[in-house]
Design a protein around this motif. Structure first.
Motif, short mmCIF file in Angstrom:
data_model
loop_
_atom_site.label_atom_id
_atom_site.label_comp_id
_atom_site.label_asym_id
_atom_site.label_seq_id
_atom_site.Cartn_x
_atom_site.Cartn_y
_atom_site.Cartn_z
N GLU A 43 -78.27 56.74 8.77
CA GLU A 43 -79.69 56.97 9.06
C GLU A 43 -80.27 55.84 9.91
O GLU A 43 -79.93 54.68 9.74
N LYS A 44 -81.18 56.23 10.82
CA LYS A 44 -81.90 55.25 11.64
C LYS A 44 -83.24 54.95 10.98
O LYS A 44 -83.81 55.80 10.30
N SER A 45 -83.73 53.75 11.22
CA SER A 45 -85.03 53.36 10.71
C SER A 45 -85.65 52.34 11.65
O SER A 45 -85.02 51.94 12.64
N THR A 46 -86.85 51.91 11.33
CA THR A 46 -87.55 50.94 12.17
C THR A 46 -88.15 49.83 11.32
O THR A 46 -88.43 50.01 10.14
N LEU A 47 -88.36 48.72 11.98
CA LEU A 47 -89.03 47.57 11.41
C LEU A 47 -90.08 47.18 12.44
O LEU A 47 -89.75 46.98 13.62
N THR A 48 -91.33 47.11 12.03
CA THR A 48 -92.42 46.81 12.96
C THR A 48 -92.88 45.36 12.79
O THR A 48 -92.98 44.87 11.67
N VAL A 49 -93.15 44.71 13.91
CA VAL A 49 -93.69 43.35 13.90
C VAL A 49 -94.93 43.34 14.77
O VAL A 49 -94.91 43.84 15.90
N GLU A 50 -96.02 42.80 14.23
CA GLU A 50 -97.25 42.68 15.02
C GLU A 50 -97.55 41.20 15.22
O GLU A 50 -97.77 40.47 14.26
N TYR A 51 -97.54 40.79 16.50
CA TYR A 51 -97.80 39.40 16.85
C TYR A 51 -99.26 39.23 17.23
O TYR A 51 -99.83 40.06 17.95
N ASP A 52 -99.88 38.14 16.77
CA ASP A 52 -101.27 37.82 17.09
C ASP A 52 -101.35 37.31 18.52
O ASP A 52 -100.88 36.21 18.82
N THR A 53 -101.94 38.09 19.40
CA THR A 53 -102.00 37.74 20.82
C THR A 53 -103.32 37.06 21.21
O THR A 53 -103.70 37.07 22.37
N SER A 54 -104.01 36.47 20.24
CA SER A 54 -105.31 35.86 20.54
C SER A 54 -105.19 34.45 21.14
O SER A 54 -106.18 33.89 21.60
N LYS A 55 -103.99 33.87 21.12
CA LYS A 55 -103.80 32.54 21.68
C LYS A 55 -102.87 32.63 22.88
O LYS A 55 -101.88 33.35 22.86
N THR A 56 -103.18 31.86 23.92
CA THR A 56 -102.37 31.89 25.13
C THR A 56 -101.18 30.95 25.03
O THR A 56 -101.16 30.03 24.21
N GLY A 57 -100.19 31.21 25.87
CA GLY A 57 -99.01 30.36 25.92
C GLY A 57 -97.76 31.10 25.50
O GLY A 57 -97.79 32.27 25.13
N GLY A 58 -96.65 30.39 25.58
CA GLY A 58 -95.37 30.98 25.22
C GLY A 58 -95.14 30.98 23.72
O GLY A 58 -95.70 30.18 22.99
N PHE A 59 -94.31 31.92 23.27
CA PHE A 59 -93.94 31.97 21.87
C PHE A 59 -92.51 32.47 21.72
O PHE A 59 -92.01 33.21 22.55
N SER A 60 -91.90 32.03 20.65
CA SER A 60 -90.57 32.49 20.26
C SER A 60 -90.52 32.38 18.75
O SER A 60 -90.58 31.27 18.21
N LYS A 61 -90.43 33.50 18.07
CA LYS A 61 -90.51 33.52 16.61
C LYS A 61 -89.30 34.24 16.02
O LYS A 61 -88.80 35.22 16.57
N ILE A 62 -88.87 33.75 14.87
CA ILE A 62 -87.74 34.31 14.15
C ILE A 62 -88.26 35.19 13.02
O ILE A 62 -89.16 34.79 12.28
N ILE A 63 -87.67 36.36 12.87
CA ILE A 63 -87.95 37.25 11.75
C ILE A 63 -86.67 37.28 10.91
O ILE A 63 -85.61 37.63 11.42
N THR A 64 -86.78 36.90 9.64
CA THR A 64 -85.62 36.84 8.76
C THR A 64 -85.69 38.01 7.78
O THR A 64 -86.69 38.16 7.07
N ILE A 65 -84.63 38.79 7.76
CA ILE A 65 -84.57 40.00 6.92
C ILE A 65 -83.62 39.74 5.76
O ILE A 65 -82.48 39.30 5.97
N PHE A 66 -84.09 40.02 4.55
CA PHE A 66 -83.27 39.90 3.35
C PHE A 66 -82.99 41.30 2.83
O PHE A 66 -83.92 42.09 2.62
#
Length: 120
Positions: free
Chosen positions: A79-102
């Motif tokens: 089966e296929k599924s999805t995981l949604t991530v919503e990033y707060d775009t209110s601040k300018t600049g670059g970002f790189s974030k890790i999402i850890t799944i247990f």
């Protein structure tokens, strides 16, 4: 002694046969350059490639600026599924974030990533 060894091997073999595993379409989502306050929601797609139900137990992010949503039901084999991530775009600049799944997968901890640059 031989009987104990056979029992131990049988247990190890049965655990290996019923392993859960999942495969992501993409393990990194690159937002690219996006405007400040634009839509920060992105979706990771994955498939349970194991032979038992996959349960996502928890998801943590490397900051409070990214809010993940996990599937609430077990994902059946194939089966296929999805995981949604919503990033707060209110601040300018670059970002790189890790999402850890247990999960209950063979490798209990899986890391995926979002990155991008928010312009003014």
């Amino acid at each position: 002694m031989t009987k104990r060894l056979l029992i131990l091997l049988g247990l190890l073999f049965s655990v290996a046969i019923s392993a859960q595993e999942f495969k992501f379409e993409n393990e990194t989502i690159d937002y690219g350059k996006i405007a400040k306050n634009s839509d920060g929601k992105r979706v990771f797609e994955f498939t349970n490639i194991g032979d038992a139900p996959l349960i996502i137990e928890n998801i943590k992010t490397s900051c409070d600026c990214a809010v993940p949503e996990k599937p609430e039901k077990p994902i059946m084999p194939g089966e296929k599924s999805t995981l949604t991530v919503e990033y707060d775009t209110s601040k300018t600049g670059g970002f790189s974030k890790i999402i850890t799944i247990f999960s209950n997968a063979k490798n209990e901890v899986k890391k995926i990533r979002i990155k991008g640059y928010i312009t003014k």
